[in-house]
Design a protein around this motif. Structure first.
Motif, mmCIF file in Angstrom:
data_model
loop_
_atom_site.group_PDB
_atom_site.id
_atom_site.type_symbol
_atom_site.label_atom_id
_atom_site.label_comp_id
_atom_site.label_asym_id
_atom_site.label_seq_id
_atom_site.Cartn_x
_atom_site.Cartn_y
_atom_site.Cartn_z
ATOM 1 N N LEU A 71 0.774 -1.173 0.079
ATOM 2 C CA LEU A 71 0.029 -0.133 0.091
ATOM 3 C C LEU A 71 0.900 1.287 0.044
ATOM 4 O O LEU A 71 1.595 1.512 0.864
ATOM 5 N N TRP A 89 0.646 5.476 -0.349
ATOM 6 C CA TRP A 89 -0.035 6.607 -0.674
ATOM 7 C C TRP A 89 0.244 7.504 -1.782
ATOM 8 O O TRP A 89 1.572 7.650 -2.096
ATOM 9 N N ASP A 138 -4.696 10.481 -3.642
ATOM 10 C CA ASP A 138 -5.614 10.065 -2.368
ATOM 11 C C ASP A 138 -5.879 11.395 -1.649
ATOM 12 O O ASP A 138 -7.129 11.424 -1.243
ATOM 13 N N LYS A 172 -7.848 1.091 0.284
ATOM 14 C CA LYS A 172 -6.640 1.051 0.982
ATOM 15 C C LYS A 172 -6.981 0.915 2.435
ATOM 16 O O LYS A 172 -6.190 0.251 3.242
ATOM 17 N N LYS A 192 -7.741 -2.636 3.181
ATOM 18 C CA LYS A 192 -6.564 -3.429 3.236
ATOM 19 C C LYS A 192 -5.973 -3.197 4.739
ATOM 20 O O LYS A 192 -5.325 -4.038 5.542
ATOM 21 N N SER A 241 5.773 1.386 0.635
ATOM 22 C CA SER A 241 4.683 0.591 1.416
ATOM 23 C C SER A 241 5.022 -0.132 2.651
ATOM 24 O O SER A 241 4.619 -0.145 3.719
#
Length: 208
Positions: free
Chosen positions: A4, A6, A10, A33, A36, A184
């Motif tokens: 994940l 950002w 976003d 997201k 998750k 991530s």
């Protein structure tokens, strides 16, 4: 661990005009997201705290006119809700990412929780200097723990105890420009490190 990362997109969701348009972008871009993160960190809290934690992704379902200015996933040991309990959150404003432990005004035991924190205020004062505290979950503004170590910290806790709308949040704010540079793995480690620092505070709040 979820892969994940950002992105600017976003954070820009919260600059889209119109409730329907912003909610569409939020649902397609950011909420997956949060879902998750919900799966991953609910397991983390369950293993660390010895009771089952559940993720709660913000739905903003009651909104009819004003689009949300922020959004989040919260974690609490209750499947049907989290606002009445101290809870952990990962979320976004347009300006920053937040990773916090929160007691908000819906918590019926917040006066007792505030008293517990006041007696163990030194634990809050020992948190890393890049941590923040806030007295309002509906505002993006916060004080650094370094600034708040003396009068402001006590003032926030007394307000939490004595004022019906009093709230208390503690954790980290990561500016958007820094958040989008995190891989991530770096983000996951930062979130886990932040929550690990907050676990002793949570245990004080719940009287453990």
């Amino acid at each position: 661990m979820p892969k994940l990362k950002w992105t600017t997109k976003d954070f820009n969701v919260f600059q889209i005009n119109g409730l329907e348009q912003r909610m569409d972008a939020l649902n397609s871009c950011v909420r997956p997201k949060f879902n998750k993160l919900g799966e991953d960190f609910s397991s983390f809290f369950s293993s660390q705290l010895g009771e089952e934690f559940f993720p709660h992704v913000a739905k903003h379902a009651r909104r009819t006119v004003n689009p949300p200015k922020d959004s989040w996933v919260a974690f609490a040991p209750y499947k049907r809700g989290y606002k009445a309990l101290p809870h952990f959150q990962i979320g976004l404003w347009s300006s920053h990412l937040f990773i916090v432990l929160a007691i908000i005004y819906e918590a019926p035991q917040k006066s007792v929780m505030a008293e517990r924190l006041l007696t163990k205020k030194s634990l809050l004062q020992q948190l890393p200097n890049d941590f923040i505290v806030s007295g309002d979950h509906m505002s993006p503004l916060a004080f650094s723990i370094q600034e708040a170590k003396e009068e402001k910290l006590e003032e926030l806790l007394i307000r939490l105890r004595d004022v019906k709308k009093g709230e208390f949040l503690v954790g980290r704010h990561i500016p958007r420009d820094e958040a989008i540079k995190l891989s991530s793995g770096q983000f996951h480690q930062l979130a886990e490190d932040t929550f690990s620092s907050l676990l002793p505070i949570y245990n004080i709040i719940i009287g453990k």
